[in-house]
Scaffold this active site. Structure first.
Site, short mmCIF file in Angstrom:
data_model
loop_
_atom_site.label_atom_id
_atom_site.label_comp_id
_atom_site.label_asym_id
_atom_site.label_seq_id
_atom_site.Cartn_x
_atom_site.Cartn_y
_atom_site.Cartn_z
CB SER A 175 -0.72 1.20 -11.26
OG SER A 175 -0.79 2.60 -11.16
CE1 TYR A 188 -3.53 0.50 -6.47
CE2 TYR A 188 -2.25 2.25 -7.50
CZ TYR A 188 -3.17 1.23 -7.59
OH TYR A 188 -3.73 0.93 -8.82
P1 NAD Z 1 -12.60 -1.83 -9.30
O1 NAD Z 1 -12.91 -1.34 -7.95
O2 NAD Z 1 -13.70 -1.88 -10.28
O3 NAD Z 1 -11.96 -3.29 -9.24
C1 NAD Z 1 -11.25 -3.80 -8.17
C2 NAD Z 1 -11.95 -5.06 -7.71
O4 NAD Z 1 -11.11 -5.78 -6.85
C3 NAD Z 1 -13.22 -4.80 -6.90
O5 NAD Z 1 -14.33 -4.83 -7.72
C4 NAD Z 1 -13.25 -5.90 -5.85
O6 NAD Z 1 -14.28 -6.83 -6.04
C5 NAD Z 1 -11.91 -6.60 -6.04
N1 NAD Z 1 -11.25 -6.77 -4.75
C6 NAD Z 1 -10.66 -5.83 -3.97
N2 NAD Z 1 -10.18 -6.38 -2.84
C7 NAD Z 1 -10.47 -7.71 -2.92
C8 NAD Z 1 -10.25 -8.83 -2.06
N3 NAD Z 1 -9.61 -8.70 -0.89
N4 NAD Z 1 -10.71 -10.04 -2.45
C9 NAD Z 1 -11.37 -10.18 -3.62
N5 NAD Z 1 -11.59 -9.18 -4.48
C10 NAD Z 1 -11.15 -7.96 -4.12
O7 NAD Z 1 -11.41 -0.93 -9.83
P2 NAD Z 1 -10.45 -1.00 -11.11
O8 NAD Z 1 -9.94 0.37 -11.26
O9 NAD Z 1 -11.08 -1.69 -12.25
O10 NAD Z 1 -9.24 -1.87 -10.55
C11 NAD Z 1 -8.73 -3.01 -11.19
C12 NAD Z 1 -7.23 -3.00 -11.11
O11 NAD Z 1 -6.73 -1.92 -11.90
C13 NAD Z 1 -6.66 -2.78 -9.70
O12 NAD Z 1 -5.57 -3.66 -9.50
C14 NAD Z 1 -6.17 -1.35 -9.74
O13 NAD Z 1 -5.12 -1.13 -8.84
C15 NAD Z 1 -5.73 -1.25 -11.18
N6 NAD Z 1 -5.59 0.12 -11.67
C16 NAD Z 1 -6.68 0.95 -11.74
C17 NAD Z 1 -6.49 2.23 -12.21
C18 NAD Z 1 -7.64 3.21 -12.31
O14 NAD Z 1 -7.41 4.38 -12.54
N7 NAD Z 1 -8.87 2.77 -12.15
C19 NAD Z 1 -5.23 2.68 -12.62
C20 NAD Z 1 -4.15 1.80 -12.54
C21 NAD Z 1 -4.35 0.51 -12.07
#
Ligand code: NAD
Ligand code: MG
Length: 281
Positions: A175, A188
């Site tokens: 991130s 985080y």
């Molecule tokens: P999202 O909620 O769509 O995806 C995260 C997924 O992780 C969830 O759908 C869930 O099924 C899975 N998950 C969470 N805890 C879990 C567990 N204990 N066991 C199994 N599965 C689990 O959100 P996203 O934004 O697509 O996130 C994906 C990645 O991107 C994450 O690592 C997040 O930190 C990172 N990220 C997101 C952003 C943003 O702005 N959306 C920015 C930087 C980084």
């Protein structure tokens, strides 16, 4: 001054992508696939929604079969499966909690049983709890955040490595907060820093085997993870140089590049898909 006792925020039920308005875009109409991942097999954690779903859809367009791991969002997972199958590729759904090492081992076992191999591992699942001060970070939530965001990378990678060989790849989701800090995500952002360093160290360990390890460090992306208060949502991404949040469809092509032989001389690196914020790698 007496310190306030902060209660841990309850573990959020993951947001459902199917309920987001407007829905995120998983793949751009302009995206042109060219068989970059033909007959590869990819395991994508958190592949039910957001960035992971978009990666699954792009990989299918590029000719890969996928397996996605999700915590509980069955409807979202089934929607991803449908989109993958629409490309005549297979999608194995694996439901469970990645904080459990046994489950992580089972994920790899299930993929091998289904497809006979795994070539691309995308560690993407994650969680966070917003807090404004260090004292609000409860030990319970801090442990949950590390257990969810960091530990599974060790579990999954250890189980996957015996099945990986030259040309195979591991891609981790970090991130922008790992690089510039965050005033509301102390725990985080620390986990994301750990993921970035994990990626570099693992890349060094596996370079001689020809297994490449890279990562993507997204900025604000329109996914269920960010769904919070309406006021915050309206401002989400506005402070980036491009002045807007990104769509999952604008992040996933970086995962295609890192999984394909187009990036054959790149390991231990991050692609910063963040709307123009300049950070060091
Ligand atoms: P999202 O909620 O769509 O995806 C995260 C997924 O992780 C969830 O759908 C869930 O099924 C899975 N998950 C969470 N805890 C879990 C567990 N204990 N066991 C199994 N599965 C689990 O959100 P996203 O934004 O697509 O996130 C994906 C990645 O991107 C994450 O690592 C997040 O930190 C990172 N990220 C997101 C952003 C943003 O702005 N959306 C920015 C930087 C980084
Ligand atoms: Mg989800």
């Amino acid at each position: 001054m007496k310190q306030k006792n902060f209660k841990p925020q309850k573990q959020k039920k993951p947001g459902l992508e199917s309920k987001m308005i407007p829905s995120p875009e998983y793949i751009s109409k302009k995206y042109k696939a060219s068989g970059k991942l033909t007959n590869k097999v990819a395991l994508i954690t958190g592949g039910d929604s957001g960035i992971g779903k978009s990666v699954a859809v792009h990989y299918a367009h590029e000719g890969a079969d996928v397996a996605i791991v999700y915590l509980s969002e069955k409807k979202d997972a089934q929607e991803t499966k449908k989109l993958v199958e629409a490309q005549n590729r297979n999608c194995l759904l694996i439901k469970g909690d990645l904080t459990d090492e046994k489950f992580c081992k089972k994920c790899i076992k299930d993929v091998i049983k289904e497809y006979g191999r795994v070539n691309i591992v995308v560690n993407n699942a994650g969680t966070h709890f917003n807090t404004d001060t260090p004292s609000e970070v409860t030990s319970e939530n801090m442990v949950k955040t590390f257990e969810t965001n960091v530990y599974p990378l060790f579990y999954i990678v250890k189980a996957a490595i015996p099945h990986l060989s030259k040309g195979d790849t591991i891609i981790n989701t970090s991130s922008v907060t790992a690089y510039r800090g965050s005033d509301h995500l102390l725990d985080y952002s620390s986990t994301k820093g750990a993921i970035s360093t994990f990626t570099k160290s693992l890349a060094l360990m596996l370079a001689k085997k020809g297994i490449r390890v890279n990562g993507v460090a997204p900025g604000p992306i329109w996914t269920p993870l960010i769904v919070s208060s309406f006021e915050k949502l309206k401002k989400f991404g506005k402070d980036t140089p491009m002045g807007r949040a990104g769509q999952p469809s604008e992040v996933a092509p970086a995962y295609v590049f890192l999984a394909s032989s187009d990036s054959s001389y790149i390991t231990g690196q991050f692609i910063h898909v963040n709307g123009g914020e300049i950070v060091e790698n």
